[in-house]
Design an enzyme around this catalytic site. Sequence first.
Site, PDB file in Angstrom:
ATOM      1  N   SER A  48      12.705  47.749  24.761  1.00  0.00           N
ATOM      2  CA  SER A  48      13.432  48.503  25.771  1.00  0.00           C
ATOM      3  C   SER A  48      14.132  49.673  25.078  1.00  0.00           C
ATOM      4  O   SER A  48      13.822  50.008  23.943  1.00  0.00           O
ATOM      5  CB  SER A  48      14.434  47.591  26.473  1.00  0.00           C
ATOM      6  OG  SER A  48      15.066  48.252  27.522  1.00  0.00           O
ATOM      7  N   LYS A  83      13.136  59.812  32.579  1.00  0.00           N
ATOM      8  CA  LYS A  83      12.977  58.352  32.509  1.00  0.00           C
ATOM      9  C   LYS A  83      12.542  57.864  33.886  1.00  0.00           C
ATOM     10  O   LYS A  83      13.360  57.679  34.783  1.00  0.00           O
ATOM     11  CB  LYS A  83      14.278  57.683  32.090  1.00  0.00           C
ATOM     12  CG  LYS A  83      14.145  56.179  31.888  1.00  0.00           C
ATOM     13  CD  LYS A  83      15.457  55.572  31.446  1.00  0.00           C
ATOM     14  CE  LYS A  83      15.303  54.080  31.201  1.00  0.00           C
ATOM     15  NZ  LYS A  83      14.922  53.345  32.441  1.00  0.00           N
ATOM     16  N   CYS A 119      52.881  32.045  38.355  1.00  0.00           N
ATOM     17  CA  CYS A 119      51.456  31.791  38.597  1.00  0.00           C
ATOM     18  C   CYS A 119      51.228  31.542  40.084  1.00  0.00           C
ATOM     19  O   CYS A 119      51.932  30.719  40.692  1.00  0.00           O
ATOM     20  CB  CYS A 119      51.000  30.578  37.790  1.00  0.00           C
ATOM     21  SG  CYS A 119      49.335  30.002  38.180  1.00  0.00           S
ATOM     22  N   CYS A 136      49.980  27.421  40.345  1.00  0.00           N
ATOM     23  CA  CYS A 136      50.877  26.285  40.074  1.00  0.00           C
ATOM     24  C   CYS A 136      52.343  26.685  40.096  1.00  0.00           C
ATOM     25  O   CYS A 136      53.218  25.835  39.926  1.00  0.00           O
ATOM     26  CB  CYS A 136      50.534  25.651  38.725  1.00  0.00           C
ATOM     27  SG  CYS A 136      50.958  26.686  37.293  1.00  0.00           S
ATOM     28  N   CYS A 162      49.858  32.437  32.652  1.00  0.00           N
ATOM     29  CA  CYS A 162      50.549  31.287  33.232  1.00  0.00           C
ATOM     30  C   CYS A 162      50.919  30.341  32.105  1.00  0.00           C
ATOM     31  O   CYS A 162      50.094  30.026  31.246  1.00  0.00           O
ATOM     32  CB  CYS A 162      49.637  30.592  34.242  1.00  0.00           C
ATOM     33  SG  CYS A 162      50.215  28.961  34.740  1.00  0.00           S
ATOM     34  N   CYS A 166      48.203  23.372  35.186  1.00  0.00           N
ATOM     35  CA  CYS A 166      47.786  24.357  36.190  1.00  0.00           C
ATOM     36  C   CYS A 166      46.373  24.025  36.643  1.00  0.00           C
ATOM     37  O   CYS A 166      45.436  24.046  35.830  1.00  0.00           O
ATOM     38  CB  CYS A 166      47.828  25.767  35.594  1.00  0.00           C
ATOM     39  SG  CYS A 166      47.248  27.045  36.743  1.00  0.00           S
TER      40      CYS A 166
END
Length: 732
Positions: free
Chosen positions: A108, A144, A434, A437, A452, A458
């Site tokens: 490629s 291309k 958070c 939680c 957090c 959590c």
Amino acid sequence: MSEDPDLFSAISSQNQTLSTISPERLTSDQATFELERLATLIRHYDRLYHDQDSPAISDGEYDALVLRNRLIEQNFPNLTRPDSPSKRIGTRATSRLPKIAHSIAMLSLDNGFSDKDVGDFLDRIRRFLRLGAQEPVALTVEPKIDGLSCSLRYEKGRLTQAVTRGDGIIGEDVTPNVRVINDIPETLAGSTWPEVVEIRGEVYMTKAAFSDLNQRQSEENGKLFANPRNAAAGSLRQLDPNITARRSLRFLAHGWGEISDFPADTQYGMMQAIKSYGLPVSDLLLCCHSLDEMLQHYHKIEAHRADMDFDIDGVVYKIDRLDWQSRLGFSARAPRFALAHKFPAEKAQTTLLDIDIQVGRTGVLTPVAKLEAVTVGGVVVTSATLHNADEIKRLAVRPGDRVLIQRAGDVIPQIVENLTPEVNREDWHFPSTCPVCHSLAKREEGESAWRCTGGLICPAQRVERLRHFVSRTAFDIEGLGLTHIESFFADKLIVTPADIFRLHKRRDTLINREGWAEVSVNNLLAAIENRRVISLDRFLYALGIRHIGVVTARDFARQYHEWDAFSKMIGQLKSMRNILLPSLIETEEKYRKRVAKELTGFVNIPNIGNKIIQSLIAFFSESHNQSVVDDLLLEIEVKSVHFQQQSSPLAGEVIVFTGSLETLSREEAKRQAETLGAKVAASVSRKTSFVVCGKAAGSKLSKAEALSIPVIDEMKWQKIVKNNGHISVKTE
């Protein structure tokens, strides 16, 4: 390896978490996870694009995935995966067509997305070839074309074989179908062609032919194609050549593969020779001699892009001199002497509706912009990256703002500008807790991310850690995707990793769950049983320790081999840290540096620094984490690992280059050493095997002599390379 739908679904669903963080802002742990996600996504889209001619995303989105993968690997080279998309070209063909191996890999191209990328490409070439700033470098420039890559093999002037790219190593035999394409001659014109020549190019369909085909398909209630490229691919890969013959396919040559004799010594000369053989070559092919000339031709082609009767997505630059191409060589997936310069991403305006905060495996709080739906380059966009709190502050965005977005460089689009005038209204504030939680969110010194502090309490982090634990490069448990983990976690069937290996005790419960049956439960439990023994490197990576990626885990496994030895080292690190107390005359900064030096010196593994060591200590000092690991070790076996060395006599040797080399650049010398399996170090130490010394060598030479380390000159090094490492450094 077959694709795991659950794994793909799980990873795909995360495209609004880590994918919103720019590559240079990722932590090592985040980068490891993100590279896994990108590898899975790209493999999935490659299969749809190359093998099923049914792309699920646009070319721009795909390019953004590949670019993001490349940028992360550039920022974290030690985390590059064995199955990295940067090492893969397409996808292994799985259709019913016969398979054929390419005599020379069909690679490629690396991509560039800006004028600066092209300038950097030229600078790399000058450095590699040790060219002066004023020395002219000629390159060919051509469109291309967006088609299906195909290699045509001619022997004694007659077409004998046609093969698609496939995965670059093995493609599909489409010889009968190619024979009905008018652009492709059965016999080469003239008589000066090489006895064997593979002419490579793109099979494509014009826009007019595509429109006619879809109209016929609609009238006959047949499949409608998404774009000309897919139509060309589907038409070429038919089992019945008569169908291909009705599809009006075209061919455009852009290079060659195996060849018995070169008719020219330049790229431009080779393309003119191919044209003389009767194969179509782009009328826009031009040989340029400066960056300005290259970019001028690029913009000329870009300006006429819409007027062309076939799709193009950029231009391709190639070094003109073939001897320079040979010196530059190839990476795993692309030639170093070529670059595809893609056309710029499209932009659009829309309204920012809301800012959503998502929590990742390591507790990072990532903001994602929720947008009023807008079409950008043919794709409907409803979300965009905001990276972090600093980016939100820089853009000064708030819900309700009018914003400019673009699809370039990130998996999902990014906001590039706030179009709403400054007015007296309250700023949007990043949350200090958070959203999952409600634990306190903290921003560590020197980092842009908020995290957090809830850790494993959590739910978001626990689920993400469990998902990481079963991922392909960790325990690789087939059939245990994100949906199942979330469901099992919610019902407390799986709370810790060890619970996965105790699921067999809940077999009856599993069978009675909605969506499960005896066969599916048996398959899942069998998959789990097959993973009760795991190598040390996979085990370390599966634990989800911050900064411990695939490569870092492998480095530790290579050094310690067994879990007991690794665990003993952790205990020693913890003890060392506890006894390294600050002296009365030390500042806090000096104390931290002394501790870092002592600990990294004790571990003494290349690329393992203080940040990784402190992360290990922090993880295993947390009693809950240690309990999780101890519980897990009751259910599994961690097997020792011993990595095989490469076959070259230089494999594993440590080489240092110093001074000015005359016949090659430092980068080229480094590539030669790495090809032979050696490691190139920046400084001389007792681990150095030998030093290659050029002109005006300085302190490295002095240190090598002081340590009695062998020193050789550039000529001796070239002899070693020529003989694949089989000449002794001490041989005169």
